[in-house]
Design a protein around this motif. Structure first.
Motif, PDB file in Angstrom:
ATOM      1  N   GLN A  36       0.824  -1.197   0.000  1.00 50.24           N
ATOM      2  CA  GLN A  36       0.000   0.000   0.000  1.00 50.24           C
ATOM      3  C   GLN A  36       0.860   1.250   0.000  1.00 50.24           C
ATOM      4  O   GLN A  36       1.861   1.330   0.713  1.00 50.24           O
ATOM      5  N   PHE A  37       0.476   2.226  -0.834  1.00 47.24           N
ATOM      6  CA  PHE A  37       1.153   3.514  -0.925  1.00 47.24           C
ATOM      7  C   PHE A  37       0.097   4.602  -0.775  1.00 47.24           C
ATOM      8  O   PHE A  37      -0.814   4.692  -1.607  1.00 47.24           O
ATOM      9  N   ALA A  38       0.173   5.384   0.281  1.00 48.31           N
ATOM     10  CA  ALA A  38      -0.779   6.475   0.514  1.00 48.31           C
ATOM     11  C   ALA A  38      -0.030   7.798   0.401  1.00 48.31           C
ATOM     12  O   ALA A  38       0.925   8.034   1.139  1.00 48.31           O
ATOM     13  N   PHE A  39      -0.442   8.633  -0.507  1.00 47.44           N
ATOM     14  CA  PHE A  39       0.204   9.926  -0.735  1.00 47.44           C
ATOM     15  C   PHE A  39      -0.598  11.015  -0.027  1.00 47.44           C
ATOM     16  O   PHE A  39      -1.769  11.218  -0.316  1.00 47.44           O
ATOM     17  N   GLY A  40       0.043  11.711   0.918  1.00 46.38           N
ATOM     18  CA  GLY A  40      -0.614  12.818   1.610  1.00 46.38           C
ATOM     19  C   GLY A  40      -1.754  12.376   2.508  1.00 46.38           C
ATOM     20  O   GLY A  40      -2.786  13.035   2.568  1.00 46.38           O
ATOM     21  N   ALA A  41      -1.575  11.276   3.232  1.00 49.00           N
ATOM     22  CA  ALA A  41      -2.646  10.739   4.075  1.00 49.00           C
ATOM     23  C   ALA A  41      -2.744  11.474   5.411  1.00 49.00           C
ATOM     24  O   ALA A  41      -1.736  11.818   6.007  1.00 49.00           O
ATOM     25  N   PRO A  42      -3.976  11.663   5.902  1.00 52.61           N
ATOM     26  CA  PRO A  42      -4.149  12.219   7.245  1.00 52.61           C
ATOM     27  C   PRO A  42      -3.919  11.143   8.309  1.00 52.61           C
ATOM     28  O   PRO A  42      -3.796   9.961   7.982  1.00 52.61           O
ATOM     29  N   ARG A  43      -3.881  11.556   9.555  1.00 52.37           N
ATOM     30  CA  ARG A  43      -3.863  10.586  10.656  1.00 52.37           C
ATOM     31  C   ARG A  43      -5.259   9.971  10.716  1.00 52.37           C
ATOM     32  O   ARG A  43      -6.252  10.700  10.664  1.00 52.37           O
ATOM     33  N   ILE A  44      -5.351   8.632  10.842  1.00 51.99           N
ATOM     34  CA  ILE A  44      -6.676   8.009  10.812  1.00 51.99           C
ATOM     35  C   ILE A  44      -6.997   7.168  12.040  1.00 51.99           C
ATOM     36  O   ILE A  44      -8.094   6.632  12.133  1.00 51.99           O
ATOM     37  N   GLY A  45      -6.067   7.034  12.970  1.00 47.92           N
ATOM     38  CA  GLY A  45      -6.351   6.213  14.143  1.00 47.92           C
ATOM     39  C   GLY A  45      -5.522   6.620  15.336  1.00 47.92           C
ATOM     40  O   GLY A  45      -4.704   7.538  15.271  1.00 47.92           O
ATOM     41  N   ASP A  46      -5.736   5.886  16.432  1.00 47.10           N
ATOM     42  CA  ASP A  46      -4.983   6.146  17.649  1.00 47.10           C
ATOM     43  C   ASP A  46      -3.782   5.207  17.739  1.00 47.10           C
ATOM     44  O   ASP A  46      -3.496   4.466  16.796  1.00 47.10           O
ATOM     45  N   GLN A  47      -3.090   5.226  18.869  1.00 48.66           N
ATOM     46  CA  GLN A  47      -1.895   4.400  19.045  1.00 48.66           C
ATOM     47  C   GLN A  47      -2.204   2.915  18.892  1.00 48.66           C
ATOM     48  O   GLN A  47      -1.438   2.170  18.293  1.00 48.66           O
ATOM     49  N   SER A  48      -3.348   2.483  19.385  1.00 50.81           N
ATOM     50  CA  SER A  48      -3.736   1.076  19.284  1.00 50.81           C
ATOM     51  C   SER A  48      -3.886   0.655  17.815  1.00 50.81           C
ATOM     52  O   SER A  48      -3.415  -0.410  17.409  1.00 50.81           O
ATOM     53  N   PHE A  49      -4.539   1.507  17.027  1.00 50.39           N
ATOM     54  CA  PHE A  49      -4.684   1.202  15.600  1.00 50.39           C
ATOM     55  C   PHE A  49      -3.323   1.187  14.915  1.00 50.39           C
ATOM     56  O   PHE A  49      -3.025   0.291  14.114  1.00 50.39           O
ATOM     57  N   ALA A  50      -2.474   2.174  15.209  1.00 51.26           N
ATOM     58  CA  ALA A  50      -1.148   2.250  14.581  1.00 51.26           C
ATOM     59  C   ALA A  50      -0.331   0.996  14.895  1.00 51.26           C
ATOM     60  O   ALA A  50       0.353   0.454  14.021  1.00 51.26           O
ATOM     61  N   ASP A  51      -0.413   0.516  16.133  1.00 49.33           N
ATOM     62  CA  ASP A  51       0.318  -0.695  16.516  1.00 49.33           C
ATOM     63  C   ASP A  51      -0.209  -1.919  15.772  1.00 49.33           C
ATOM     64  O   ASP A  51       0.563  -2.735  15.266  1.00 49.33           O
ATOM     65  N   SER A  52      -1.529  -2.047  15.691  1.00 50.60           N
ATOM     66  CA  SER A  52      -2.143  -3.169  14.980  1.00 50.60           C
ATOM     67  C   SER A  52      -1.800  -3.109  13.494  1.00 50.60           C
ATOM     68  O   SER A  52      -1.469  -4.114  12.872  1.00 50.60           O
ATOM     69  N   TYR A  53      -1.858  -1.913  12.931  1.00 49.81           N
ATOM     70  CA  TYR A  53      -1.539  -1.719  11.517  1.00 49.81           C
ATOM     71  C   TYR A  53      -0.103  -2.161  11.232  1.00 49.81           C
ATOM     72  O   TYR A  53       0.160  -2.860  10.256  1.00 49.81           O
ATOM     73  N   LYS A  54       0.815  -1.768  12.114  1.00 49.13           N
ATOM     74  CA  LYS A  54       2.220  -2.128  11.923  1.00 49.13           C
ATOM     75  C   LYS A  54       2.400  -3.650  11.975  1.00 49.13           C
ATOM     76  O   LYS A  54       3.125  -4.219  11.160  1.00 49.13           O
ATOM     77  N   ARG A  55       1.745  -4.313  12.926  1.00 53.15           N
ATOM     78  CA  ARG A  55       1.852  -5.776  13.022  1.00 53.15           C
ATOM     79  C   ARG A  55       1.345  -6.459  11.754  1.00 53.15           C
ATOM     80  O   ARG A  55       1.930  -7.428  11.291  1.00 53.15           O
ATOM     81  N   VAL A  56       0.290  -5.947  11.177  1.00 54.84           N
ATOM     82  CA  VAL A  56      -0.329  -6.575  10.005  1.00 54.84           C
ATOM     83  C   VAL A  56       0.377  -6.188   8.706  1.00 54.84           C
ATOM     84  O   VAL A  56       0.613  -7.029   7.845  1.00 54.84           O
ATOM     85  N   MET A  57       0.722  -4.925   8.549  1.00 55.04           N
ATOM     86  CA  MET A  57       1.168  -4.413   7.249  1.00 55.04           C
ATOM     87  C   MET A  57       2.680  -4.293   7.060  1.00 55.04           C
ATOM     88  O   MET A  57       3.155  -4.261   5.933  1.00 55.04           O
ATOM     89  N   TYR A  58       3.459  -4.171   8.137  1.00 57.74           N
ATOM     90  CA  TYR A  58       4.897  -3.953   7.989  1.00 57.74           C
ATOM     91  C   TYR A  58       5.545  -5.139   7.279  1.00 57.74           C
ATOM     92  O   TYR A  58       5.223  -6.271   7.588  1.00 57.74           O
TER      93      TYR A  58
END
Length: 161
Positions: A36-58
Motif C-alpha cells: 500500500q502507498f498512501a500519498f498525503g494521508a491524514p492521521r486516521i487512528g490512535d496508538q492502538s490502531f497504529a500498533d495493529s496496523y504495523k503488526r499486520v502491514m509492515y
C-alpha cells in the motif's frame, strides 16, 4: 501468485485514508498479500490502531508525505490521532527526492501548505481539479476535424467508374 498493490492520492478527498483502511482489511481479514502507498494521508487512528496496523502491514505499507503538506498534520496529535506505517518524506519542491523518516517526523517543516498537498512525484494534482482560482481539469487542445471531401472530387471519381 496474487499480488495486490493499492495506491491513492486524490487531493482534498479521503482516498489515501480509505486506501489505508482497505489495505489493512485485505491483509488482516482476507489474508491476501498487499502493498500500500498512501500519498498525503491524514492521521486516521490512535496508538492502538497504529500498533495493529504495523503488526499486520509492515514492511509493505508506505505513507508518502511532501514537505509541508497540510493533510498529514490533521487531525491533530493532541486529539489522540497518530500516523501508522512507514513514512517516505519528500522534501524537495517537486516531491521526488525522498527518504524514510520516523512516523510523526515532519522533516523540519515550520509551516503547513495546501500547495504541497497537490504535488507528489513530480505531478501537480491540482492541474486536474477546479479549486478556487486553480484552473482545474485542463482540456486538451482541440483536434482539427479532417478536411471535408469536396463534392467535385467525389463526382469525378464516381463519373470515371
Amino acid at each position: 501468485m496474487l499480488n495486490i498493490c493499492i495506491a491513492a492520492h486524490p487531493p482534498l478527498r479521503s482516498g489515501a485514508a480509505v486506501s489505508t483502511l482497505f489495505a489493512f482489511h485485505v491483509k488482516k481479514y482476507l489474508k491476501l498479500p498487499v502493498r500500500q502507498f498512501a500519498f498525503g494521508a491524514p492521521r486516521i487512528g490512535d496508538q492502538s490502531f497504529a500498533d495493529s496496523y504495523k503488526r499486520v502491514m509492515y514492511p509493505n505499507s508506505f505513507r508518502v508525505t511532501h514537505r509541508a503538506d497540510v493533510v498529514p498534520h490533521v487531525p491533530g496529535a493532541s486529539l489522540g490521532f497518530i500516523h501508522e506505517g512507514r513514512q517516505i518524506y519528500c522534501g524537495d519542491a517537486e516531491g521526488v527526492k525522498c527518504t524514510e523518516l520516523d512516523g510523526e517526523d515532519d522533516g523540519g517543516a515550520v509551516h503547513i501548505s495546501v500547495q504541497d498537498h497537490g504535488v507528489y512525484m513530480g505531478v501537480n494534482f491540482f492541474d486536474f481539479l477546479a479549486i478556487g482560482d486553480q484552473t482545474g481539469c485542463k482540456a486538451p487542445p482541440p483536434v482539427a476535424a479532417p478536411a471535408a471531401v469536396s463534392s467535385s472530387s467525389s463526382q469525378s471519381s464516381s463519373s470515371s467508374a
